[in-house]
Write an enzyme that holds these catalytic residues in place. Structure first.
Site, short mmCIF file in Angstrom:
data_model
loop_
_atom_site.label_atom_id
_atom_site.label_comp_id
_atom_site.label_asym_id
_atom_site.label_seq_id
_atom_site.Cartn_x
_atom_site.Cartn_y
_atom_site.Cartn_z
N TYR A 86 0.78 -1.32 0.33
CA TYR A 86 0.22 -0.43 -0.02
C TYR A 86 1.09 1.15 0.07
O TYR A 86 0.15 2.51 -0.71
CB TYR A 86 -0.71 0.23 0.89
CG TYR A 86 -2.46 -1.10 1.11
CD1 TYR A 86 -1.85 -1.83 -0.09
CD2 TYR A 86 -3.20 -0.79 2.26
CE1 TYR A 86 -3.37 -3.19 0.71
CE2 TYR A 86 -4.28 -2.21 2.70
CZ TYR A 86 -4.06 -2.84 1.68
OH TYR A 86 -4.97 -3.25 1.74
N ASP A 137 -1.42 -8.43 -2.77
CA ASP A 137 -0.46 -8.26 -3.04
C ASP A 137 0.59 -9.71 -2.73
O ASP A 137 2.10 -9.40 -2.49
CB ASP A 137 0.69 -7.32 -1.03
CG ASP A 137 0.54 -8.02 -0.26
OD1 ASP A 137 -0.57 -8.70 0.31
OD2 ASP A 137 0.68 -7.31 0.96
N GLU A 138 0.14 -10.24 -2.95
CA GLU A 138 1.02 -12.11 -3.13
C GLU A 138 0.42 -12.84 -4.60
O GLU A 138 -0.92 -12.43 -4.80
CB GLU A 138 0.51 -12.93 -1.82
CG GLU A 138 1.28 -12.47 -0.55
CD GLU A 138 1.06 -12.96 0.63
OE1 GLU A 138 1.62 -14.48 0.44
OE2 GLU A 138 0.56 -12.53 1.51
#
Length: 150
Positions: free
Chosen positions: A47, A134-135
């Site tokens: 973020y 985010d993975e």
């Protein structure tokens, strides 16, 4: 719009696959021993990186992303000054009075950035799965099983 990821990490040229000398001498033989070869990518302070791309002047400033009354993530300058993930705002400001806060409640920009990253990863292999924003997991089994070029 070009995708920029901070901090910059060099990637191989598009279409370039590392051969076993570059990836390690056992890369191809290990691929034969295992059913699948998976790469896990976890984007640290995602973020905050999205905010730093939108506002490059934040790169070197301690930056925290707020959701409700906590810092959900922060960049490396903030971490160096004692700010941590899932830290209460009051405690974060005590550790780092110069902390810059961005509201991370609206996930739209983060979702859009995640989609761009997913799209880029699919240029290396179509077998990509996303976990959260985010993975990513890339199945590179076929790439490793292919005989080295040359």
């Amino acid at each position: 719009e070009e995708l920029r990821v901070l901090p910059s990490v060099p990637l191989p040229p598009r279409g370039k696959v590392m051969d076993k000398r570059e990836a390690g001498s056992d890369a191809h033989s290990n691929a034969k021993k295992h059913a699948r070869a998976i790469i896990h990518i976890d984007l640290d302070c995602f973020y905050a990186q999205v905010e730093m791309v939108a506002e490059p002047e934040l790169r070197d400033k301690p930056l925290g992303i707020q959701q409700k009354n906590i810092i959900v993530t922060c960049n490396y300058p903030a971490r160096a000054r004692g700010v941590g993930k899932l830290q209460r705002l009051k405690s974060a400001f005590e550790a780092c009075p110069e902390l810059v806060i961005r509201n991370g409640s609206d996930l739209k920009r983060y979702r859009e950035a995640s989609e761009k990253i997913l799209s880029q990863l699919k240029t290396f292999t179509p077998r990509v799965e996303r976990l959260g924003l985010d993975e990513f997991f890339l199945d590179v089994t076929d790439v490793l099983r292919a005989p080295p070029e040359g």
